[in-house]
Write an enzyme that holds these catalytic residues in place. Sequence first.
Site, short mmCIF file in Angstrom:
data_model
loop_
_atom_site.label_atom_id
_atom_site.label_comp_id
_atom_site.label_asym_id
_atom_site.label_seq_id
_atom_site.Cartn_x
_atom_site.Cartn_y
_atom_site.Cartn_z
CD GLU A 16 4.08 5.93 6.36
OE1 GLU A 16 4.80 4.91 6.32
OE2 GLU A 16 4.54 7.08 6.22
CB CYS A 42 16.59 0.62 2.82
SG CYS A 42 16.10 1.86 4.02
N1 SAH Z 1 6.61 -0.58 3.94
C1 SAH Z 1 6.47 0.45 2.96
C2 SAH Z 1 7.29 1.70 3.26
C3 SAH Z 1 8.70 1.48 3.69
S1 SAH Z 1 9.72 2.93 3.73
C4 SAH Z 1 6.78 -0.09 1.59
O1 SAH Z 1 7.33 -1.17 1.42
O2 SAH Z 1 6.47 0.60 0.61
C5 SAH Z 1 9.60 3.46 5.37
C6 SAH Z 1 8.28 4.13 5.72
O3 SAH Z 1 8.37 4.53 7.08
C7 SAH Z 1 7.98 5.39 4.93
O4 SAH Z 1 6.68 5.30 4.40
C8 SAH Z 1 8.04 6.52 5.98
O5 SAH Z 1 7.13 7.55 5.72
C9 SAH Z 1 7.68 5.76 7.24
N2 SAH Z 1 8.18 6.33 8.50
C10 SAH Z 1 9.30 7.01 8.75
N3 SAH Z 1 9.43 7.30 10.04
C11 SAH Z 1 8.34 6.76 10.67
C12 SAH Z 1 7.91 6.71 12.02
N4 SAH Z 1 8.60 7.26 12.99
N5 SAH Z 1 6.75 6.08 12.29
C13 SAH Z 1 6.01 5.50 11.30
N6 SAH Z 1 6.38 5.51 10.01
C14 SAH Z 1 7.53 6.14 9.68
#
Ligand code: SAH
Length: 475
Positions: A355, A430
């Site tokens: 993350e 999403c």
């Molecule tokens: N799986 C989690 C979060 C999903 S939302 C849940 O269900 O709650 C998408 C997530 O991707 C967010 O937490 C965001 O911070 C993270 N994110 C965005 N760009 C990213 C990247 N390049 N590498 C890793 N994580 C990323």
Amino acid sequence: MSRIRRTDNIRPCAGLQYLKGENMIIKNQIITAGITDITSEGSGVCRADGFAVFVPDTAVGDVAEIRIVKVLKSYAYGIVEKLLTPSPDRTAPECPMYKKCGGCIFQHISYEAECRIKSDIVRNAFQRIGGLSPEYDDFIAADSHSRYRNKAQYPLAVQDGKAVCGFYAKRSHRVVPVSDCRLQPEVFADIVSCSLDYINSHKLSVYDEATHTGILRHIYIRRGYHSGQIMVCFVARKDYSRQLTQLAHILHHEIENVCSVVMNINPDDTNVILGKKWVNLFGEDTITDTMCGNRILISPPSFYQVNTPQAEKVYAKALEYAAPAPDDILADLYCGMGTIGLSMADSVSSLVGVEIIPEAVEDAKQNAAANEIYNAEFHCGDAGKVFAKLRKDGCSPDIIVVDPPRKGCSAETLQVIVNPAPKKIVMISCNPSTAARDCKWLTENGYSLEKVCGADFFPRTAHVECVVLMSRQKS
Ligand code: SAH
């Protein structure tokens, strides 16, 4: 050149404009037409001689007199002049601000119709963008289409000399004061009202986006769906803690379950709501909730699914698709505070999460510890880059769950996911369009698209989610 031609169901009206040099009706023409389709932005579509006309605030099955307001090369926009036969899908909007606020687009149709539309949006994305025809599981509708959100961010503004807050009007940054949004818990309206009373009576300074002056920018509220714990956050352009501390105590005393009040400082001239600095005003810096039976610690900047019961259903579907064996290694990319991976941790031998937000990674680690989950590790950084490094160090998961933001997985992430190829990839998305794009790439790189399931996390709005199962091709 494509254009609307005059036909029997099209009649001219006063103020009619013609294309230069051609006897073709363009703007202000009135057509009588039936709405046959709806776009993913919620606009109805009718056809005039094969020409698509987009008509907002309509429903499939409406028959209306429609005034053409804008014509482009291959499509046009119209507005309803007179509704002749309303669609059976129509229903009275629950929210009196529906027409003004830009948040909801489906309040004028029944929830059943909305789910039909959203299910079609998912199917169309996979068919049109991906050229894919998977098996579809039943669409996961929400049990409740109002008061379902656990988070709200209200922009503040000054109108007629008074501080107000609400939501942005459609396609604008003008604040529409909304005292009680039907998508938010009722208690959020009490918090907003109590805060505005204080802000106005103490003449606190409110931020003005246009001039980048003033201080208070947003009221941001989070509530644990199961725990009921509430966090209130005031976003300010600069440190305003002295002026806000008393309000923080008032909120705690007047409103049940307000157990954390914080301030976020965002000095930048930007649309991004949160800045980097946090100041505690009252109580804890975090709240807790439970998700899929796990205790979840939520710190203010971490992503947490906004519709908890729907997220729990979707995580259950992801677990069904992943169907892990006890000795499987699971990777959870874009893991936020670890909620998906942690919900599956008991069913696998080990879990690795990646993350990009450092606070979310810290939450994920604490969440693992709080739930006595000792087979999980979490890494901070870009999913593609960090996972590539983990791969080099020998990490080879059997199942990879990805849950990227709206723009989907990066090319780098996709490359690193399939090399070496895991047995299964479960994608939660999403944005069905980018999910379909990424799945198309995966089908061209060794995977079969097995199943897709649409889900509604955001009733009444344009958003729709999907869960996807892909498995490694046998050959
Ligand atoms: N799986 C989690 C979060 C999903 S939302 C849940 O269900 O709650 C998408 C997530 O991707 C967010 O937490 C965001 O911070 C993270 N994110 C965005 N760009 C990213 C990247 N390049 N590498 C890793 N994580 C990323």
